[in-house]
Design a protein around this motif. Structure first.
Motif, PDB file in Angstrom:
ATOM      1  N   ASN A   3       0.653  -1.148  -0.064  1.00 35.93           N
ATOM      2  CA  ASN A   3       0.033   0.056  -0.135  1.00 35.93           C
ATOM      3  C   ASN A   3       0.874   1.181  -0.093  1.00 35.93           C
ATOM      4  OD1 ASN A   3      -2.606  -1.341  -0.009  1.00 35.93           O
ATOM      5  ND2 ASN A   3      -2.397  -1.445   2.178  1.00 35.93           N
ATOM      6  N   ARG A   4       2.047   1.145   0.259  1.00 32.35           N
ATOM      7  CA  ARG A   4       3.045   2.127   0.544  1.00 32.35           C
ATOM      8  C   ARG A   4       3.946   2.612  -0.990  1.00 32.35           C
ATOM      9  NH1 ARG A   4       5.326   2.176   6.791  1.00 32.35           N
ATOM     10  NH2 ARG A   4       3.355   2.027   7.704  1.00 32.35           N
ATOM     11  N   ASN A   5       3.563   1.660  -1.846  1.00 31.78           N
ATOM     12  CA  ASN A   5       4.247   1.749  -3.062  1.00 31.78           C
ATOM     13  C   ASN A   5       3.605   2.854  -3.895  1.00 31.78           C
ATOM     14  OD1 ASN A   5       5.771  -0.297  -2.298  1.00 31.78           O
ATOM     15  ND2 ASN A   5       4.765  -1.862  -3.852  1.00 31.78           N
ATOM     16  N   ALA A  22      12.751   6.715  -3.005  1.00 32.07           N
ATOM     17  CA  ALA A  22      11.948   5.611  -2.523  1.00 32.07           C
ATOM     18  C   ALA A  22      10.902   5.965  -1.587  1.00 32.07           C
ATOM     19  CB  ALA A  22      12.908   4.915  -1.658  1.00 32.07           C
ATOM     20  N   PRO A  23       9.704   5.027  -1.448  1.00 33.05           N
ATOM     21  CA  PRO A  23       8.816   5.368  -0.729  1.00 33.05           C
ATOM     22  C   PRO A  23       9.229   5.033   1.048  1.00 33.05           C
ATOM     23  CG  PRO A  23       8.531   3.246  -1.599  1.00 33.05           C
ATOM     24  CD  PRO A  23       9.811   3.792  -2.143  1.00 33.05           C
ATOM     25  N   ASP A  24       8.326   4.843   1.809  1.00 33.39           N
ATOM     26  CA  ASP A  24       8.492   4.531   3.365  1.00 33.39           C
ATOM     27  C   ASP A  24       9.137   3.258   3.574  1.00 33.39           C
ATOM     28  OD1 ASP A  24       8.727   4.459   5.909  1.00 33.39           O
ATOM     29  OD2 ASP A  24       6.556   4.778   6.377  1.00 33.39           O
ATOM     30  N   THR A  25      10.665   3.310   3.377  1.00 31.77           N
ATOM     31  CA  THR A  25      11.083   1.687   3.358  1.00 31.77           C
ATOM     32  C   THR A  25      12.750   1.926   3.635  1.00 31.77           C
ATOM     33  OG1 THR A  25      11.423  -0.106   2.003  1.00 31.77           O
ATOM     34  CG2 THR A  25      11.971   1.967   0.934  1.00 31.77           C
ATOM     35  N   GLY A  26      13.548   0.934   4.222  1.00 29.58           N
ATOM     36  CA  GLY A  26      14.779   0.947   4.525  1.00 29.58           C
ATOM     37  C   GLY A  26      15.696   1.839   3.873  1.00 29.58           C
ATOM     38  N   THR A  37      23.558  10.564   1.025  1.00 27.35           N
ATOM     39  CA  THR A  37      22.949  10.908  -0.099  1.00 27.35           C
ATOM     40  C   THR A  37      21.652  11.706  -0.052  1.00 27.35           C
ATOM     41  OG1 THR A  37      24.094   8.600  -0.990  1.00 27.35           O
ATOM     42  CG2 THR A  37      22.358   9.668  -2.433  1.00 27.35           C
ATOM     43  N   PRO A  38      21.283  12.716  -1.067  1.00 25.80           N
ATOM     44  CA  PRO A  38      20.255  13.049  -0.860  1.00 25.80           C
ATOM     45  C   PRO A  38      18.950  12.235  -1.344  1.00 25.80           C
ATOM     46  CG  PRO A  38      21.784  14.545  -2.043  1.00 25.80           C
ATOM     47  CD  PRO A  38      22.282  13.142  -1.745  1.00 25.80           C
ATOM     48  N   VAL A  39      17.810  12.161  -0.446  1.00 23.46           N
ATOM     49  CA  VAL A  39      17.089  11.209  -0.727  1.00 23.46           C
ATOM     50  C   VAL A  39      15.466  11.990  -0.731  1.00 23.46           C
ATOM     51  CG1 VAL A  39      16.887  10.837   1.982  1.00 23.46           C
ATOM     52  CG2 VAL A  39      15.958   9.204   0.194  1.00 23.46           C
ATOM     53  N   ILE A  40      14.885  11.389  -1.880  1.00 23.32           N
ATOM     54  CA  ILE A  40      13.429  12.051  -1.993  1.00 23.32           C
ATOM     55  C   ILE A  40      12.615  10.845  -1.478  1.00 23.32           C
ATOM     56  CG2 ILE A  40      11.637  12.631  -3.554  1.00 23.32           C
ATOM     57  CD1 ILE A  40      14.099  13.236  -5.567  1.00 23.32           C
ATOM     58  N   GLY A  41      11.836  11.143  -0.388  1.00 27.93           N
ATOM     59  CA  GLY A  41      10.969  10.109   0.426  1.00 27.93           C
ATOM     60  C   GLY A  41       9.557  10.405   0.155  1.00 27.93           C
ATOM     61  N   LEU A  42       8.766   9.325  -0.188  1.00 19.85           N
ATOM     62  CA  LEU A  42       7.366   9.382  -0.579  1.00 19.85           C
ATOM     63  C   LEU A  42       6.587   9.123   0.518  1.00 19.85           C
ATOM     64  CD1 LEU A  42       7.577   8.031  -4.262  1.00 19.85           C
ATOM     65  CD2 LEU A  42       8.146  10.484  -3.460  1.00 19.85           C
ATOM     66  N   TYR A  43       5.783   9.621   1.166  1.00 16.94           N
ATOM     67  CA  TYR A  43       4.966   9.370   2.275  1.00 16.94           C
ATOM     68  C   TYR A  43       3.540  10.095   2.318  1.00 16.94           C
ATOM     69  CZ  TYR A  43       9.370   8.361   4.732  1.00 16.94           C
ATOM     70  OH  TYR A  43      10.664   7.758   4.844  1.00 16.94           O
ATOM     71  N   ALA A  44       2.776   8.955   2.502  1.00 20.27           N
ATOM     72  CA  ALA A  44       1.146   9.146   2.480  1.00 20.27           C
ATOM     73  C   ALA A  44       0.687   8.537   3.716  1.00 20.27           C
ATOM     74  CB  ALA A  44       0.594   8.674   1.096  1.00 20.27           C
ATOM     75  N   HIS A  45       0.956   7.524   4.031  1.00 17.72           N
ATOM     76  CA  HIS A  45       0.327   6.457   5.212  1.00 17.72           C
ATOM     77  C   HIS A  45       0.921   6.952   6.448  1.00 17.72           C
ATOM     78  CE1 HIS A  45      -2.073   3.541   2.950  1.00 17.72           C
ATOM     79  NE2 HIS A  45      -0.904   4.119   1.795  1.00 17.72           N
ATOM     80  N   SER A  46       2.269   7.481   6.728  1.00 16.91           N
ATOM     81  CA  SER A  46       2.938   7.429   8.164  1.00 16.91           C
ATOM     82  C   SER A  46       3.628   8.966   7.900  1.00 16.91           C
ATOM     83  CB  SER A  46       3.865   6.598   8.249  1.00 16.91           C
ATOM     84  OG  SER A  46       3.269   5.228   8.465  1.00 16.91           O
ATOM     85  N   ASP A  47       3.531   9.790   9.155  1.00 20.65           N
ATOM     86  CA  ASP A  47       4.054  11.174   9.221  1.00 20.65           C
ATOM     87  C   ASP A  47       5.506  11.213   8.909  1.00 20.65           C
ATOM     88  OD1 ASP A  47       4.666  13.516  10.033  1.00 20.65           O
ATOM     89  OD2 ASP A  47       3.929  13.253  12.015  1.00 20.65           O
ATOM     90  N   PRO A  48       5.949  11.505   7.971  1.00 18.72           N
ATOM     91  CA  PRO A  48       7.396  11.829   7.520  1.00 18.72           C
ATOM     92  C   PRO A  48       8.212  12.387   8.626  1.00 18.72           C
ATOM     93  CG  PRO A  48       6.128  13.242   6.205  1.00 18.72           C
ATOM     94  CD  PRO A  48       5.016  12.466   6.750  1.00 18.72           C
ATOM     95  N   ALA A  49       7.624  13.329   9.509  1.00 18.16           N
ATOM     96  CA  ALA A  49       8.204  13.996  10.479  1.00 18.16           C
ATOM     97  C   ALA A  49       8.818  12.852  11.663  1.00 18.16           C
ATOM     98  CB  ALA A  49       7.417  15.091  11.097  1.00 18.16           C
ATOM     99  N   TRP A  93       0.798  10.405  18.348  1.00 14.35           N
ATOM    100  CA  TRP A  93       1.880  10.026  17.819  1.00 14.35           C
ATOM    101  C   TRP A  93       2.037   8.766  17.283  1.00 14.35           C
ATOM    102  CZ3 TRP A  93       6.774   6.754  19.396  1.00 14.35           C
ATOM    103  CH2 TRP A  93       7.691   7.469  18.575  1.00 14.35           C
ATOM    104  N   GLY A  94       2.249   8.681  15.887  1.00 16.67           N
ATOM    105  CA  GLY A  94       2.369   7.254  15.338  1.00 16.67           C
ATOM    106  C   GLY A  94       1.045   7.073  14.519  1.00 16.67           C
ATOM    107  N   PHE A  95       0.055   7.946  14.399  1.00 15.29           N
ATOM    108  CA  PHE A  95      -1.088   7.648  13.889  1.00 15.29           C
ATOM    109  C   PHE A  95      -1.056   7.632  12.479  1.00 15.29           C
ATOM    110  CE2 PHE A  95      -5.112   9.286  11.785  1.00 15.29           C
ATOM    111  CZ  PHE A  95      -6.024   8.667  12.444  1.00 15.29           C
ATOM    112  N   ARG A  96      -1.647   6.381  11.797  1.00 16.08           N
ATOM    113  CA  ARG A  96      -1.419   6.016  10.373  1.00 16.08           C
ATOM    114  C   ARG A  96      -2.691   6.191   9.645  1.00 16.08           C
ATOM    115  NH1 ARG A  96       2.378   0.722  10.807  1.00 16.08           N
ATOM    116  NH2 ARG A  96       4.435   1.748  11.796  1.00 16.08           N
ATOM    117  N   LEU A  97      -2.535   6.520   8.416  1.00 22.94           N
ATOM    118  CA  LEU A  97      -3.824   6.435   7.611  1.00 22.94           C
ATOM    119  C   LEU A  97      -3.795   5.368   6.847  1.00 22.94           C
ATOM    120  CD1 LEU A  97      -3.471  10.197   6.430  1.00 22.94           C
ATOM    121  CD2 LEU A  97      -4.907   9.374   8.094  1.00 22.94           C
ATOM    122  N   LYS A  98      -4.890   4.820   6.342  1.00 24.13           N
ATOM    123  CA  LYS A  98      -5.090   3.534   6.071  1.00 24.13           C
ATOM    124  C   LYS A  98      -5.865   3.458   4.599  1.00 24.13           C
ATOM    125  CE  LYS A  98      -4.908   1.245  10.291  1.00 24.13           C
ATOM    126  NZ  LYS A  98      -5.501   0.423  11.293  1.00 24.13           N
TER     127      LYS A  98
END
Length: 274
Positions: free
Chosen positions: A114-116, A185-189, A199-211, A243-248
């Motif tokens: 779902n995070r892809n 990358a999305p929300d992954t290791g 290395t500069p990274v572009i993170g894609l976040y929608a389900h979890s708080d990137p902060a 804190w840690g609230f996720r959207l589904k």
């Protein structure tokens, strides 16, 4: 049974799940240290008798560092000293296109599908980066879903990226991330690998708080669909979300546009300079 008869100086209960709490009961210790109340769950308090001090930041790293402080470790600035073996570094350098001036590593798949992000949008960004003079590499594990996603991205790309999904060890991937100019990358290791290598990274976040779980200290190029979705769902209560609230919702990653990612890419390129 393995822990029977052993006594420990302290237990750091660094997970909030009930399962972790129940497992912690097997540990014999006088100090059972858990999360501060602001980042805790009600049931968590049943398994601890000490709490860490509230962290200054929202990120999980800031909170985990408070566990170290609780047992007397000095709170010093972080330094990432991840060793890279010469053979892995050599492999990474040999894997890079010698004719390309710069290199973009895309790790398109997270453990939770779902995070892809969408394959056609990854392909569009890959083509955009190629036109900007980047060689593009698709990386990831050997899982069938990761292989299928990478193939679809490559098939949809006008300028075919180098697809090495399933062909790298974890250490080789780390070395390739270190050798790259930008990581997407999305929300992954591998997001956090990029942080550790600088290395500069572009993170894609929608389900979890990137902060909270995004690239630590490198939020400049995060594409955040989580915050507007949280506001839409909770309205005025969004600021008080736990804190840690996720959207589904299943369509959250679709709210990340190709243009938003290309804009983040351009900002990262600008940071690289000439």
């Amino acid at each position: 049974r393995q822990l029977k008869g052993r006594n420990f100086d302290a237990l750091l209960l660094m997970q909030l799940s009930l399962r972790a709490g129940l497992a912690s009961l097997a540990v014999s210790t006088n100090r059972r240290i858990g999360f501060d109340k602001g980042r805790s769950k009600e049931i968590h308090g049943l398994f601890v008798n000490e709490r860490v001090a509230p962290a200054n930041g929202r990120h999980v790293v800031d909170t985990f560092r408070q566990f170290a402080v609780a047992i007397g470790v000095p709170d010093r600035p972080l330094r990432w000293n991840m060793p890279v073996a010469p053979m892995d570094r050599d492999w990474a350098m040999q894997s890079l296109d010698p004719n390309a001036r710069r290199h973009l590593v895309i790790v398109p798949s997270a453990s939770n599908p779902n995070r892809n992000w969408l394959p056609d949008r990854y392909a569009s960004v890959a083509d955009y980066a190629t036109k900007k003079g980047f060689a593009v590499y698709l990386c990831g594990g050997p899982d069938m879903r990761e292989l299928a996603l990478a193939k679809e991205i490559a098939d949809r790309s006008t300028q075919k990226p180098t697809n090495i999904v399933g062909r790298t060890s974890l250490k080789q991937l780390f070395a390739l991330v270190a050798a790259a100019d930008i990581v997407l990358a999305p929300d992954t290791g591998p997001v956090h690998m990029a942080v550790a290598t600088g290395t500069p990274v572009i993170g894609l976040y929608a389900h979890s708080d990137p902060a909270r779980t995004g690239p630590y200290g490198r939020q400049d190029f995060v594409v955040d669909a989580y915050t507007p979705a949280l506001r839409k769902q909770l309205g005025d209560k969004a600021g008080g979300a736990p804190w840690g609230f996720r959207l589904k919702a299943g369509d959250l990653m679709e709210r990340i546009t190709t243009q938003a990612v290309c804009d983040a890419f351009d900002r990262a390129v600008q940071e690289l300079g000439d």
